[in-house]
Motif scaffolding. Structure first.
Motif, PDB file in Angstrom:
ATOM      1  N   PHE A  22       0.852  -1.194   0.000  1.00 56.53           N
ATOM      2  CA  PHE A  22       0.000   0.000   0.000  1.00 56.53           C
ATOM      3  C   PHE A  22       0.889   1.246   0.000  1.00 56.53           C
ATOM      4  N   TYR A  23       0.503   2.217  -0.806  1.00 59.67           N
ATOM      5  CA  TYR A  23       1.188   3.508  -0.835  1.00 59.67           C
ATOM      6  C   TYR A  23       0.112   4.555  -0.546  1.00 59.67           C
ATOM      7  N   ILE A  24       0.262   5.224   0.553  1.00 60.85           N
ATOM      8  CA  ILE A  24      -0.824   6.091   1.029  1.00 60.85           C
ATOM      9  C   ILE A  24      -0.299   7.511   1.206  1.00 60.85           C
ATOM     10  N   ALA A  25      -0.938   8.437   0.564  1.00 56.62           N
ATOM     11  CA  ALA A  25      -0.548   9.859   0.687  1.00 56.62           C
ATOM     12  C   ALA A  25      -1.725  10.637   1.258  1.00 56.62           C
ATOM     13  N   THR A  26      -1.457  11.393   2.283  1.00 61.50           N
ATOM     14  CA  THR A  26      -2.510  12.196   2.904  1.00 61.50           C
ATOM     15  C   THR A  26      -2.067  13.650   2.960  1.00 61.50           C
ATOM     16  N   THR A  27      -2.960  14.527   2.598  1.00 58.64           N
ATOM     17  CA  THR A  27      -2.688  15.958   2.782  1.00 58.64           C
ATOM     18  C   THR A  27      -3.797  16.540   3.636  1.00 58.64           C
ATOM     19  N   GLU A  28      -3.401  17.377   4.584  1.00 51.52           N
ATOM     20  CA  GLU A  28      -4.366  17.943   5.528  1.00 51.52           C
ATOM     21  C   GLU A  28      -4.273  19.460   5.503  1.00 51.52           C
TER      22      GLU A  28
END
Lengths: 405, 149
Positions: free
Chosen positions: A293-299
């Motif tokens: 899994f490759y997970i990118a989060t921007t907040e």
């Protein structure tokens, strides 16, 4: 780097020279001379010139303010206080005067009154960062449990409001234990008259205010007539003020539908203007399959809200890559209560049986909430709907209790 | 018109590391009046630059809660730098808990003063730190230390 260093050294040399006894030529423009004296840190002369000016213009409260400020820099706290008292009495809504008075009160050690003034100053100018900074400093030196709670609350609020503030240093929480237990359960009801699922978990985490946070967890997941137990743990490091990194690992010794083991690594960074980004890599190993899994989060934080977008790519070895998207909105109602809503859509790789991973289109909605009953006990709840292609629709609800030991 | 404080001969140099501009002005004024040459650094990084680039001072007045690099870290670094390791460090901090004081002293701080501070007491502690340092230098090799300047 070298030129920057040279600049700093040059600036420091100027400061050092300013430390020498001042020998300055003043002119005939009194206002300009006052500014010159202050810029040269020739405070004795500055006050003399300000007194001269105030004899001529006794109603010039800007200069009266400057005089009180300079007296404070000279350590003449009582005289400075007299000046600020008069100014605040005359102009109770002038934030600079109220703030100046609070600063002198703090220098005099009258913290209680200083903090009262600062609360008033903050009400007048909520975005005036220096007010928050002084409030943080004054609360930092209080010993009472109440002050420590206020300091922690102020820290959390200030972190959202001024994420780049260099003065904001996470306080060590003296009133709380380093450890928190979170225990909870989830019930899941499936469509098509399928038997329900349920899950119980226990998590222990450290929250000492230091740079490292540890967590350990154990869970039991029951699906149909089978159950898996998982144990794991991990840590997060606050590497610098803006960088965070962490890892976690879990194993299921008796896995029948969960991964035999999984681990993840992540790194996050705070950016200017309340933006945060995080990248995570996770690997799940099943008996006959491995999923990366490759997970990118921007907040983004604004007011009392947090908005986030997460892109997750699942790479099932030997199969095509699937992608999922999640958007989340959180509302921090106050220090004790928060709510959130998440919408998700895309494809998901899911283990449905030993060694079998199913990639299906999914979509879902989830509502979350938490409320601190007091300083030690918090309630957490969540409910949602998750559609797994044409296979089933899962409705779930859960709750947890956190207890600070 | 020419005016100013009565000239005083600066005999010692002090590095003041303080991120609060107003406290910085106050310390600068106090120390200059007491005869120190003052170097001011407004955060931990600037203090590191000073330590890397100028000869050792006679005393350091150090806040603990600093942007970028904490006062604790600076104490550790200073005690590792050959030329600076014996420079007395007087901590001036709002942190009043026993464990904060103990931590700073254990790391190598010479003295610890809490905010709000009494100006004359602070100056007395600085004088004592400088005097003790000079006595130490006298006993442990004036020549070696002088060579560092």
């Amino acid at each position: 780097m070298i030129s920057c260093r040279r600049f700093i050294i040059a600036a420091l040399c100027i400061v050092a020279l300013a430390g020498a006894p001042p020998s300055v030529s003043y002119g005939t423009d009194l206002t300009a001379d006052i500014d010159l004296a202050i810029s040269q840190r020739d405070f004795v002369t500055a006050v003399a010139l300000l007194d001269e000016h105030l004899v001529e213009q006794p109603d010039d409260d800007n200069k009266r303010f400057k005089r009180a400020q300079v007296l404070g820099w000279m350590g003449e706290y009582s005289l400075a206080r007299d000046g600020f008292d008069g100014l605040v009495k005359k102009h109770p809504d002038n934030v600079d005067y109220v703030f100046g008075r609070a600063r002198i009160l703090g220098l005099q050690g009258n913290d209680a009154e200083a903090l009262t003034e600062l609360r008033r100053a903050r009400a007048l100018a909520p975005d005036y960062e220096a007010i928050w900074q002084l409030q943080f400093q004054l609360l930092s030196r209080q010993k009472s449990a109440d002050a420590k709670l206020k300091l922690n609350a102020l820290y959390l609020e200030a972190e959202r409001k001024f994420p780049q503030a260099g003065w904001l240093i996470k306080p060590r929480d003296q009133t709380r234990s380093d450890w928190t237990i979170l225990a909870g359960l989830t019930f899941e009801q499936l469509s098509r008259d399928l038997p329900g699922w349920n899950r119980q978990f226990l998590e222990v985490s450290s929250d000492s205010g230091d740079r490292v946070r540890y967590f350990f967890r154990a869970s039991r997941y029951e699906r149909f007539d089978r159950s898996d137990s998982t144990i794991g743990g991990g840590a997060d490091w606050q590497l610098t003020r803006n960088w965070l990194a962490g890892f976690d690992a879990n194993i299921s010794p008796d896995a029948s539908f969960q991964a035999n083991n999984e681990y993840s690594l992540h790194a996050g960074r705070k950016f200017a203007k309340n933006w945060v980004a995080d990248l995570r890599y996770r690997r799940r190993n099943y008996d006959t399959a491995t999923v990366d899994f490759y997970i990118a989060t921007t907040e983004y934080y604004f007011g009392n809200f947090r908005a986030a977008y997460t892109l997750g790519l699942a790479d099932l070895r030997g199969a095509k890559v699937s992608a999922g998207h999640t958007i989340t909105l959180n509302w921090y109602r106050n220090d004790r209560t928060a709510f959130g809503v998440s919408l998700s859509s895309g494809n998901e790789a899911e283990a449905i049986d030993a060694g079998q991973v199913l990639v299906t289109s999914v979509r879902g909605i989830a509502l979350t909430g938490r409320h601190a009953l007091n300083d030690r006990i918090g309630l957490h709840g969540w409910l949602g709907i998750h559609e797994q292609g044409d296979f089933y629709r899962r409705q779930y609800a859960g709750m947890a209790v956190s207890i600070r030991l | 018109m020419t005016t100013g404080d009565p000239a005083q001969i600066a005999t010692h140099r002090a590095l003041v590391v303080e991120d609060d501009e107003h406290i910085g002005y106050l310390l600068d004024f106090m120390l200059r009046r007491a005869g120190y040459d003052v170097l001011l650094a407004g955060n931990g990084r600037d203090a590191q630059s000073v330590i890397e680039n100028v000869p050792p001072v006679d005393v350091i007045l150090l806040d603990l809660m600093l942007p970028y690099v904490s006062g604790y870290q600076l104490i550790e670094e200073i005690r590792e730098i050959h030329d600076w390791q014996h420079v007395p460090i007087v901590v001036l901090s709002a942190k009043v808990l026993e464990q904060d004081v103990v931590r700073a002293l254990d790391l190598g701080a010479t003295d610890y003063v809490t905010k709000p501070f009494r100006p004359q007491e602070l100056l007395a502690r600085l004088r004592r730190a400088v005097t003790d340092h000079e006595a130490f230098v006298g006993q442990h090799g004036q020549n070696r230390v002088a060579a560092l300047r």
